[in-house]
Design a protein around this motif. Structure first.
Motif, PDB file in Angstrom:
ATOM      1  N   TYR A  11       0.865  -1.184   0.000  1.00 50.68           N
ATOM      2  CA  TYR A  11       0.000   0.000   0.000  1.00 50.68           C
ATOM      3  C   TYR A  11       0.898   1.229   0.000  1.00 50.68           C
ATOM      4  O   TYR A  11       1.899   1.281   0.713  1.00 50.68           O
ATOM      5  CB  TYR A  11      -0.914   0.011   1.233  1.00 50.68           C
ATOM      6  CG  TYR A  11      -2.128  -0.864   1.066  1.00 50.68           C
ATOM      7  CD1 TYR A  11      -3.291  -0.371   0.506  1.00 50.68           C
ATOM      8  CD2 TYR A  11      -2.112  -2.193   1.458  1.00 50.68           C
ATOM      9  CE1 TYR A  11      -4.412  -1.174   0.340  1.00 50.68           C
ATOM     10  CE2 TYR A  11      -3.225  -3.000   1.306  1.00 50.68           C
ATOM     11  CZ  TYR A  11      -4.369  -2.480   0.738  1.00 50.68           C
ATOM     12  OH  TYR A  11      -5.473  -3.275   0.567  1.00 50.68           O
ATOM     13  N   ASP A  12       0.564   2.224  -0.792  1.00 53.71           N
ATOM     14  CA  ASP A  12       1.358   3.435  -0.940  1.00 53.71           C
ATOM     15  C   ASP A  12       1.422   4.197   0.386  1.00 53.71           C
ATOM     16  O   ASP A  12       0.402   4.616   0.922  1.00 53.71           O
ATOM     17  CB  ASP A  12       0.746   4.317  -2.029  1.00 53.71           C
ATOM     18  CG  ASP A  12       1.577   5.542  -2.337  1.00 53.71           C
ATOM     19  OD1 ASP A  12       2.768   5.559  -1.962  1.00 53.71           O
ATOM     20  OD2 ASP A  12       1.031   6.465  -2.960  1.00 53.71           O
ATOM     21  N   ARG A  13       2.645   4.367   0.893  1.00 52.83           N
ATOM     22  CA  ARG A  13       2.822   5.032   2.194  1.00 52.83           C
ATOM     23  C   ARG A  13       2.525   6.527   2.131  1.00 52.83           C
ATOM     24  O   ARG A  13       2.244   7.140   3.149  1.00 52.83           O
ATOM     25  CB  ARG A  13       4.231   4.808   2.726  1.00 52.83           C
ATOM     26  CG  ARG A  13       4.398   3.418   3.290  1.00 52.83           C
ATOM     27  CD  ARG A  13       5.791   3.219   3.772  1.00 52.83           C
ATOM     28  NE  ARG A  13       5.810   3.143   5.211  1.00 52.83           N
ATOM     29  CZ  ARG A  13       6.880   2.828   5.897  1.00 52.83           C
ATOM     30  NH1 ARG A  13       8.012   2.596   5.290  1.00 52.83           N
ATOM     31  NH2 ARG A  13       6.829   2.774   7.203  1.00 52.83           N
ATOM     32  N   THR A  14       2.581   7.118   0.947  1.00 49.01           N
ATOM     33  CA  THR A  14       2.229   8.543   0.846  1.00 49.01           C
ATOM     34  C   THR A  14       0.724   8.729   0.956  1.00 49.01           C
ATOM     35  O   THR A  14       0.259   9.743   1.466  1.00 49.01           O
ATOM     36  CB  THR A  14       2.731   9.153  -0.483  1.00 49.01           C
ATOM     37  OG1 THR A  14       2.163   8.430  -1.575  1.00 49.01           O
ATOM     38  CG2 THR A  14       4.246   9.107  -0.565  1.00 49.01           C
ATOM     39  N   GLN A  15      -0.032   7.741   0.492  1.00 52.71           N
ATOM     40  CA  GLN A  15      -1.491   7.808   0.579  1.00 52.71           C
ATOM     41  C   GLN A  15      -1.989   7.381   1.964  1.00 52.71           C
ATOM     42  O   GLN A  15      -2.950   7.940   2.480  1.00 52.71           O
ATOM     43  CB  GLN A  15      -2.109   6.913  -0.490  1.00 52.71           C
ATOM     44  CG  GLN A  15      -3.615   7.016  -0.567  1.00 52.71           C
ATOM     45  CD  GLN A  15      -4.185   6.122  -1.655  1.00 52.71           C
ATOM     46  OE1 GLN A  15      -3.456   5.403  -2.344  1.00 52.71           O
ATOM     47  NE2 GLN A  15      -5.488   6.155  -1.813  1.00 52.71           N
ATOM     48  N   PHE A  16      -1.334   6.396   2.568  1.00 55.15           N
ATOM     49  CA  PHE A  16      -1.715   5.871   3.875  1.00 55.15           C
ATOM     50  C   PHE A  16      -0.551   6.104   4.830  1.00 55.15           C
ATOM     51  O   PHE A  16       0.288   5.227   5.026  1.00 55.15           O
ATOM     52  CB  PHE A  16      -2.046   4.384   3.790  1.00 55.15           C
ATOM     53  CG  PHE A  16      -3.119   4.058   2.791  1.00 55.15           C
ATOM     54  CD1 PHE A  16      -4.447   4.337   3.062  1.00 55.15           C
ATOM     55  CD2 PHE A  16      -2.803   3.485   1.569  1.00 55.15           C
ATOM     56  CE1 PHE A  16      -5.445   4.044   2.146  1.00 55.15           C
ATOM     57  CE2 PHE A  16      -3.782   3.185   0.644  1.00 55.15           C
ATOM     58  CZ  PHE A  16      -5.111   3.461   0.928  1.00 55.15           C
ATOM     59  N   LYS A  17      -0.495   7.272   5.426  1.00 55.36           N
ATOM     60  CA  LYS A  17       0.645   7.646   6.276  1.00 55.36           C
ATOM     61  C   LYS A  17       0.726   6.808   7.549  1.00 55.36           C
ATOM     62  O   LYS A  17       1.786   6.387   7.956  1.00 55.36           O
ATOM     63  CB  LYS A  17       0.575   9.121   6.610  1.00 55.36           C
ATOM     64  CG  LYS A  17       0.744   9.977   5.367  1.00 55.36           C
ATOM     65  CD  LYS A  17       1.081  11.382   5.710  1.00 55.36           C
ATOM     66  CE  LYS A  17       1.127  12.277   4.514  1.00 55.36           C
ATOM     67  NZ  LYS A  17       2.036  11.957   3.474  1.00 55.36           N
ATOM     68  N   ALA A  33      -9.770   0.522   3.183  1.00 51.07           N
ATOM     69  CA  ALA A  33      -9.258   0.053   1.891  1.00 51.07           C
ATOM     70  C   ALA A  33      -8.994  -1.456   1.930  1.00 51.07           C
ATOM     71  O   ALA A  33      -9.368  -2.186   1.005  1.00 51.07           O
ATOM     72  CB  ALA A  33      -7.986   0.815   1.535  1.00 51.07           C
ATOM     73  N   VAL A  89      -8.548   5.014   7.133  1.00 52.35           N
ATOM     74  CA  VAL A  89      -8.596   4.960   5.672  1.00 52.35           C
ATOM     75  C   VAL A  89      -7.964   3.664   5.165  1.00 52.35           C
ATOM     76  O   VAL A  89      -8.511   3.002   4.281  1.00 52.35           O
ATOM     77  CB  VAL A  89      -7.883   6.192   5.060  1.00 52.35           C
ATOM     78  CG1 VAL A  89      -7.891   6.137   3.552  1.00 52.35           C
ATOM     79  CG2 VAL A  89      -8.518   7.474   5.551  1.00 52.35           C
ATOM     80  N   LEU A  90      -6.828   3.299   5.748  1.00 52.93           N
ATOM     81  CA  LEU A  90      -6.163   2.049   5.363  1.00 52.93           C
ATOM     82  C   LEU A  90      -7.028   0.848   5.734  1.00 52.93           C
ATOM     83  O   LEU A  90      -7.179  -0.087   4.942  1.00 52.93           O
ATOM     84  CB  LEU A  90      -4.792   1.939   6.031  1.00 52.93           C
ATOM     85  CG  LEU A  90      -3.986   0.674   5.728  1.00 52.93           C
ATOM     86  CD1 LEU A  90      -3.718   0.542   4.238  1.00 52.93           C
ATOM     87  CD2 LEU A  90      -2.683   0.680   6.503  1.00 52.93           C
TER      88      LEU A  90
END
Length: 136
Positions: free
Chosen positions: A100-106, A116, A112-113
């Motif tokens: 999972y993109d760490r910039t999208q899911f900090k 998803a 949010v994560l």
């Protein structure tokens, strides 16, 4: 009857040997039919009891943080428990196949994560409710 969890390396390898059954952007599901017309397909030692078997495989390669790996496993087993009465008897393995993109899911455990992950795993188990086809 409650679903059993895959625990041994032999069980995981047996299910992984089956072709992927369903895919999402980040996950893949393998399904191994345990019984076809009353005859055992797999060795008795791997799966001593017929029925529903569930496993989750979350490699460190795709989920670096333990918090995220544990979150994904909990989601898999939770969703499987909700769907177990509708699933055909088989061994299912949900495997994380990309990060999972760490910039999208900090945050490693953000709402949010979680949403998803839950959405993708729900898609897999919805597909799994279709009747199993006999192995050719």
């Amino acid at each position: 009857m409650q679903a059993r969890r895959l625990k041994t390396r032999e069980q995981f390898q047996a299910v992984l040997a089956c072709a992927p059954f369903a895919r999402t952007e980040h996950f893949v599901m393998h399904r191994m039919v345990l019984e076809v017309s009353g005859t055992q397909v797999v060795p008795q030692t791997s799966f001593a009891v017929d029925g529903l078997w569930i496993g989750a495989m979350v490699p460190k390669r795709w989920a670096r943080r333990a918090v995220t790996r544990n979150l994904i496993k909990r989601q898999v087993y939770s969703i499987a428990a909700q769907h177990e009465t509708m699933l055909p008897a088989a061994a299912y393995l949900v495997r994380l196949r990309s990060t999972y993109d760490r910039t999208q899911f900090k945050s490693a455990r953000s709402e949010v994560l979680q949403a998803a992950i839950r959405g993708e795993i729900e898609q897999l188990f919805s597909k799994a409710q279709q009747p199993a086809k006999a192995a050719a």
